[in-house]
Design a protein around this motif. Sequence first.
Motif, PDB file in Angstrom:
ATOM      1  N   ASP A 153       6.154  17.841  -7.140  1.00 26.40           N
ATOM      2  CA  ASP A 153       5.281  18.678  -7.961  1.00 26.40           C
ATOM      3  C   ASP A 153       6.051  19.281  -9.145  1.00 26.40           C
ATOM      4  OD1 ASP A 153       6.859  20.270  -6.310  1.00 26.40           O
ATOM      5  OD2 ASP A 153       5.189  21.209  -5.256  1.00 26.40           O
ATOM      6  N   CYS A 172       3.743  16.529  -4.000  1.00 23.34           N
ATOM      7  CA  CYS A 172       4.139  17.519  -2.989  1.00 23.34           C
ATOM      8  C   CYS A 172       5.515  18.102  -3.345  1.00 23.34           C
ATOM      9  CB  CYS A 172       4.191  16.869  -1.605  1.00 23.34           C
ATOM     10  SG  CYS A 172       5.466  15.622  -1.454  1.00 23.34           S
ATOM     11  N   ALA A 177      -0.385   4.648   0.239  1.00 19.52           N
ATOM     12  CA  ALA A 177      -0.920   5.871   0.860  1.00 19.52           C
ATOM     13  C   ALA A 177       0.047   6.366   1.935  1.00 19.52           C
ATOM     14  CB  ALA A 177      -2.293   5.594   1.470  1.00 19.52           C
ATOM     15  N   GLY A 178       0.450   7.621   1.839  1.00 21.08           N
ATOM     16  CA  GLY A 178       1.373   8.217   2.812  1.00 21.08           C
ATOM     17  C   GLY A 178       2.825   7.803   2.609  1.00 21.08           C
ATOM     18  N   LYS A 193       5.740   9.874  -2.440  1.00 18.51           N
ATOM     19  CA  LYS A 193       5.773  11.331  -2.568  1.00 18.51           C
ATOM     20  C   LYS A 193       6.334  11.662  -3.951  1.00 18.51           C
ATOM     21  CE  LYS A 193       4.718  11.692   1.831  1.00 18.51           C
ATOM     22  NZ  LYS A 193       3.393  12.191   2.249  1.00 18.51           N
ATOM     23  N   ARG A 213      -2.985  13.253  -7.288  1.00 18.50           N
ATOM     24  CA  ARG A 213      -2.981  14.382  -6.343  1.00 18.50           C
ATOM     25  C   ARG A 213      -2.519  14.015  -4.927  1.00 18.50           C
ATOM     26  NH1 ARG A 213      -5.539  19.380  -6.515  1.00 18.50           N
ATOM     27  NH2 ARG A 213      -6.778  18.786  -8.320  1.00 18.50           N
ATOM     28  N   PRO A 214      -3.000  12.893  -4.346  1.00 17.88           N
ATOM     29  CA  PRO A 214      -2.597  12.611  -2.957  1.00 17.88           C
ATOM     30  C   PRO A 214      -1.091  12.407  -2.768  1.00 17.88           C
ATOM     31  CG  PRO A 214      -4.298  11.060  -3.726  1.00 17.88           C
ATOM     32  CD  PRO A 214      -3.903  11.887  -4.890  1.00 17.88           C
ATOM     33  N   TYR A 215      -0.409  12.120  -3.869  1.00 17.84           N
ATOM     34  CA  TYR A 215       1.024  11.821  -3.747  1.00 17.84           C
ATOM     35  C   TYR A 215       1.905  13.039  -4.062  1.00 17.84           C
ATOM     36  CZ  TYR A 215      -0.943   7.133  -4.438  1.00 17.84           C
ATOM     37  OH  TYR A 215      -1.690   5.994  -4.345  1.00 17.84           O
ATOM     38  N   LYS A 226       0.842  -1.204   0.000  1.00 19.64           N
ATOM     39  CA  LYS A 226       0.000   0.000   0.000  1.00 19.64           C
ATOM     40  C   LYS A 226       0.880   1.258   0.000  1.00 19.64           C
ATOM     41  CE  LYS A 226      -3.700  -2.318  -0.198  1.00 19.64           C
ATOM     42  NZ  LYS A 226      -4.138  -2.543  -1.586  1.00 19.64           N
ATOM     43  N   ASP A 268      -5.728  14.182 -11.038  1.00 16.30           N
ATOM     44  CA  ASP A 268      -6.581  14.029  -9.846  1.00 16.30           C
ATOM     45  C   ASP A 268      -6.263  12.731  -9.112  1.00 16.30           C
ATOM     46  OD1 ASP A 268      -7.813  16.435  -9.868  1.00 16.30           O
ATOM     47  OD2 ASP A 268      -9.501  15.773 -11.108  1.00 16.30           O
ATOM     48  N   LYS A 269      -5.968  11.680  -9.870  1.00 18.73           N
ATOM     49  CA  LYS A 269      -5.635  10.407  -9.210  1.00 18.73           C
ATOM     50  C   LYS A 269      -4.279  10.486  -8.503  1.00 18.73           C
ATOM     51  CE  LYS A 269      -8.326   7.551 -12.352  1.00 18.73           C
ATOM     52  NZ  LYS A 269      -8.215   7.025 -13.704  1.00 18.73           N
ATOM     53  N   LEU A 289      -2.745  19.371 -12.009  1.00 18.26           N
ATOM     54  CA  LEU A 289      -3.761  19.539 -10.967  1.00 18.26           C
ATOM     55  C   LEU A 289      -4.731  20.686 -11.252  1.00 18.26           C
ATOM     56  CD1 LEU A 289      -1.438  18.999  -7.855  1.00 18.26           C
ATOM     57  CD2 LEU A 289      -2.793  17.319  -9.112  1.00 18.26           C
TER      58      LEU A 289
END
Length: 422
Positions: free
Chosen positions: A101, A197, A94-95, A98, A193-195, A92, A190-191, A152
């Motif tokens: 950007d 930074c 998530a978190g 990274k 986006r959470p990663y 997994k 968008d997919k 984004l």
Amino acid sequence: MPTTAILGLQWGDEGKGKLVDSLSAQQDFCVRFQGGGNAGHTVYPPGGKIVLHHLPTGVLHKDCINVMAQGMVADPFKLLDEINEVEVRGFKLAGRLKISDRCAVTTPMHLSLDAGREDGGSATKVGTTQRGIGPTYADRYDRIGVRMADLLDGTTLREALSRAVSVRACQMSVEPNVDAMLKPLREAGDKLRPYICDTALLLAEAMKEERRILFEGAQGAMLDVCQGTYPYVTSSHTTAAGIAAGSGLLLAPQDVIGVSKAYCTRVGDGPFPTELADAMGEKLRQKGGEFGATTGRPRRCGWIDLFALRYVCKISGVTRIAITKLDVLSAMGELNVGVGYKGWKEPGLPADIRQFTALQPEYKTLPGWDEDISKIRSLGELPATARSYLRFVEEYVGVPIGIISVGPEREASFFSEGAPKA
Ligand code: IMP
């Protein structure tokens, strides 16, 4: 806390992924700082083989944070497929992933440009992986690139795509359609986006906190865009010099592990002085399974080139060498190692590609060994001739061999202390 780098010393495919996999279990961060989907890092976690192209190999260790730093390029669609493949296998992200950007984005236009150049015959062909790497980096430096952050926001993305298309359209038979590229890229944004930074900031904080950081190189030193066999190179900085700019930090890792096969391979076009275009080359290819992890292309095979190895170790400040695939050399008869080139008296390698292509190797012939060494797990168990082979490499190059690998499994690598003694 020491920072470590694992870098290829040849033309890629040295087995870096396997070593990063072994060592990233003890790391807080694993950072890719250059290249993109052209890499193919083959690893064998429990449950079977995985080939990673964009993702740092530390994704296979649940406590490791994985950074795709700003020096990388990424194809968002292939990256999403890869994320999915890894998560389906139970790793997994998530978190733990990274993505900078500022990472350069490969668009369908870059893929067409790469393919177009490769189709252009010998005057333009490099033998690329056709993953759009060159055009993506070219656009970055021409200041018309698309970056992760652009994915984004629809307006920013449209502007970035229009800028690139207005400059590149004249090089393409069909003008790329901004509208057609916009929607899928925005959806991918968008997919992702959470990663996404600012990874330079993240790494600067991690350095301040003395976290353990491993920098994972892709390709090899001889493919470096400045130092390698230009123009038959990739488009990024694959030597240690690439780490600082590629991650956005001023740093030189304390431990630089340079990875070299016990022989040598190359895929794509370009000079390869110790290449064996004969039955021995074919034997190495079959025994070593030398077919590209990204493209499936048969790799060109030859003897290890110690002159080139010594050169790139100096450039990258290599502190220890990892020798991989030593098992492939079993039962090959006498072994040649390249120790220079006929008539070449310079300490370095030629920058002129015509001079490089004309280099004729000089060899030292060393005795081989017949034993299967793939189950051996310590230096002392190796046949005396295998230890002598390693000692010759080490003494010629002037850097200790710290790690020896005799098979693809995680446990098939072992550490050696200083000079291997016969
Ligand atoms: P590109 O990186 O796809 O532009 O390809 C440029 C050259 O680098 C070609 O000769 C490729 O075969 C080579 N190359 C790129 N990535 C790798 C890799 O991961 N392993 C080995 N060769 C590579």
